[in-house]
Design a protein around this motif. Structure first.
Motif, mmCIF file in Angstrom:
data_model
loop_
_atom_site.group_PDB
_atom_site.id
_atom_site.type_symbol
_atom_site.label_atom_id
_atom_site.label_comp_id
_atom_site.label_asym_id
_atom_site.label_seq_id
_atom_site.Cartn_x
_atom_site.Cartn_y
_atom_site.Cartn_z
ATOM 1 N N ARG A 4 0.776 -1.175 -0.047
ATOM 2 C CA ARG A 4 -0.040 -0.064 0.052
ATOM 3 C C ARG A 4 0.964 1.290 0.057
ATOM 4 N N ILE A 5 1.931 1.348 0.778
ATOM 5 C CA ILE A 5 2.811 2.549 0.816
ATOM 6 C C ILE A 5 3.512 2.642 -0.590
ATOM 7 N N THR A 6 4.017 1.380 -1.309
ATOM 8 C CA THR A 6 4.368 1.344 -2.643
ATOM 9 C C THR A 6 3.346 2.012 -3.441
ATOM 10 N N ASP A 7 2.302 1.762 -3.356
ATOM 11 C CA ASP A 7 1.101 2.103 -4.292
ATOM 12 C C ASP A 7 1.111 3.552 -4.274
ATOM 13 N N LEU A 8 0.659 3.932 -2.778
ATOM 14 C CA LEU A 8 0.642 5.589 -2.569
ATOM 15 C C LEU A 8 1.862 6.501 -3.318
ATOM 16 N N THR A 9 3.005 5.774 -2.906
ATOM 17 C CA THR A 9 4.128 6.490 -3.492
ATOM 18 C C THR A 9 4.143 6.499 -4.976
ATOM 19 N N ILE A 41 -6.805 26.352 -4.885
ATOM 20 C CA ILE A 41 -7.801 25.476 -4.458
ATOM 21 C C ILE A 41 -7.870 24.523 -5.689
ATOM 22 N N TYR A 42 -8.025 24.698 -7.030
ATOM 23 C CA TYR A 42 -8.212 24.039 -8.172
ATOM 24 C C TYR A 42 -7.086 22.931 -8.199
ATOM 25 N N PHE A 43 -5.749 23.432 -7.962
ATOM 26 C CA PHE A 43 -4.665 22.380 -8.091
ATOM 27 C C PHE A 43 -4.543 21.434 -7.033
ATOM 28 N N ILE A 44 -4.860 22.088 -5.697
ATOM 29 C CA ILE A 44 -4.941 21.058 -4.428
ATOM 30 C C ILE A 44 -5.872 20.029 -4.802
ATOM 31 N N THR A 45 -7.070 20.467 -5.022
ATOM 32 C CA THR A 45 -8.151 19.567 -5.232
ATOM 33 C C THR A 45 -8.028 18.503 -6.375
ATOM 34 N N GLY A 46 -7.468 19.134 -7.428
ATOM 35 C CA GLY A 46 -7.238 18.050 -8.451
ATOM 36 C C GLY A 46 -5.949 17.014 -8.081
ATOM 37 N N PHE A 47 -4.964 17.656 -7.413
ATOM 38 C CA PHE A 47 -3.948 16.701 -7.075
ATOM 39 C C PHE A 47 -4.502 15.635 -6.029
ATOM 40 N N VAL A 48 -5.437 16.035 -5.003
ATOM 41 C CA VAL A 48 -5.859 15.125 -4.213
ATOM 42 C C VAL A 48 -6.824 13.736 -5.079
ATOM 43 N N LEU A 49 -7.643 14.378 -5.915
ATOM 44 C CA LEU A 49 -8.379 13.533 -6.777
ATOM 45 C C LEU A 49 -7.509 12.297 -7.364
ATOM 46 N N ALA A 50 -6.449 13.233 -8.066
ATOM 47 C CA ALA A 50 -5.560 12.528 -9.037
ATOM 48 C C ALA A 50 -4.875 11.385 -8.232
ATOM 49 N N VAL A 51 -4.486 11.489 -7.055
ATOM 50 C CA VAL A 51 -3.837 10.678 -6.230
ATOM 51 C C VAL A 51 -4.618 9.383 -6.187
ATOM 52 N N TYR A 52 -5.953 9.799 -5.766
ATOM 53 C CA TYR A 52 -6.903 8.722 -5.408
ATOM 54 C C TYR A 52 -7.318 7.885 -6.792
ATOM 55 N N VAL A 53 -7.258 8.539 -7.901
ATOM 56 C CA VAL A 53 -7.540 7.675 -9.159
ATOM 57 C C VAL A 53 -6.355 7.007 -9.240
ATOM 58 N N PHE A 54 -5.255 7.458 -9.168
ATOM 59 C CA PHE A 54 -4.013 6.616 -9.453
ATOM 60 C C PHE A 54 -3.879 5.362 -8.546
ATOM 61 N N TYR A 55 -4.114 5.592 -7.362
ATOM 62 C CA TYR A 55 -4.152 4.445 -6.273
ATOM 63 C C TYR A 55 -4.864 3.455 -6.714
ATOM 64 N N VAL A 56 -6.389 3.888 -6.993
ATOM 65 C CA VAL A 56 -7.283 2.792 -7.176
ATOM 66 C C VAL A 56 -7.007 2.324 -8.813
ATOM 67 N N PHE A 57 -6.348 2.811 -9.542
ATOM 68 C CA PHE A 57 -6.071 2.116 -10.741
ATOM 69 C C PHE A 57 -4.841 1.300 -10.691
ATOM 70 N N ILE A 58 -3.899 1.604 -9.728
ATOM 71 C CA ILE A 58 -2.906 0.545 -9.361
ATOM 72 C C ILE A 58 -3.464 -0.721 -8.727
ATOM 73 N N GLY A 59 -4.199 -0.512 -7.889
ATOM 74 C CA GLY A 59 -4.841 -1.706 -7.103
ATOM 75 C C GLY A 59 -5.666 -2.539 -7.930
ATOM 76 N N SER A 60 -6.402 -1.960 -8.799
ATOM 77 C CA SER A 60 -7.202 -2.516 -9.947
ATOM 78 C C SER A 60 -6.295 -3.394 -10.878
ATOM 79 N N LEU A 61 -5.107 -2.760 -11.339
ATOM 80 C CA LEU A 61 -4.399 -3.464 -12.108
ATOM 81 C C LEU A 61 -3.633 -4.504 -11.551
ATOM 82 N N ARG A 62 -3.302 -4.506 -10.235
ATOM 83 C CA ARG A 62 -2.728 -5.506 -9.460
ATOM 84 C C ARG A 62 -3.622 -6.939 -9.147
ATOM 85 N N ILE A 63 -5.115 -6.527 -9.084
ATOM 86 C CA ILE A 63 -6.119 -7.641 -9.114
ATOM 87 C C ILE A 63 -6.115 -8.409 -10.398
ATOM 88 N N LEU A 64 -6.175 -7.363 -11.451
ATOM 89 C CA LEU A 64 -6.152 -7.855 -12.771
ATOM 90 C C LEU A 64 -5.285 -8.912 -13.007
#
Length: 81
Positions: A4-9, A41-64
């Motif tokens: 999880r730490i690796t995925d988050l990084t 605010i635009y950049f910070i919100t976008g950054f947080v959402l992008a981290v979440y999307v990348f994190y979920v994508f990496i997890g889904s890819l691992r399950i696949l």
């Protein structure tokens, strides 16, 4: 936990790269809005959402890949029996 730490990084590094590519400095500040607070605010919100999307994508890819590995193992066992 290490996975999880690796995925988050990886997610944070990918988002930092995306943020640097979209930063107005590289475009001579052509896209700065009237309110710099709104821009931050635009950049910070976008950054947080992008981290979440990348994190979920990496997890889904691992399950696949895990499912593909299990399927290949089952196929090999069926051929051997």
């Amino acid at each position: 936990m290490t996975q999880r730490i690796t995925d988050l990084t990886l997610s944070v590094l990918a988002c930092v790269a995306a943020l640097l590519l979209s930063w107005p400095f590289w475009r001579n500040f052509e896209y700065w809005p009237e309110s710099h607070l709104a821009w931050w605010i635009y950049f910070i919100t976008g950054f947080v959402l992008a981290v979440y999307v990348f994190y979920v994508f990496i997890g889904s890819l691992r399950i696949l890949f895990l499912h593909d590995t299990q399927e290949q193992t089952t196929t090999v066992k069926d051929k051997l029996s």
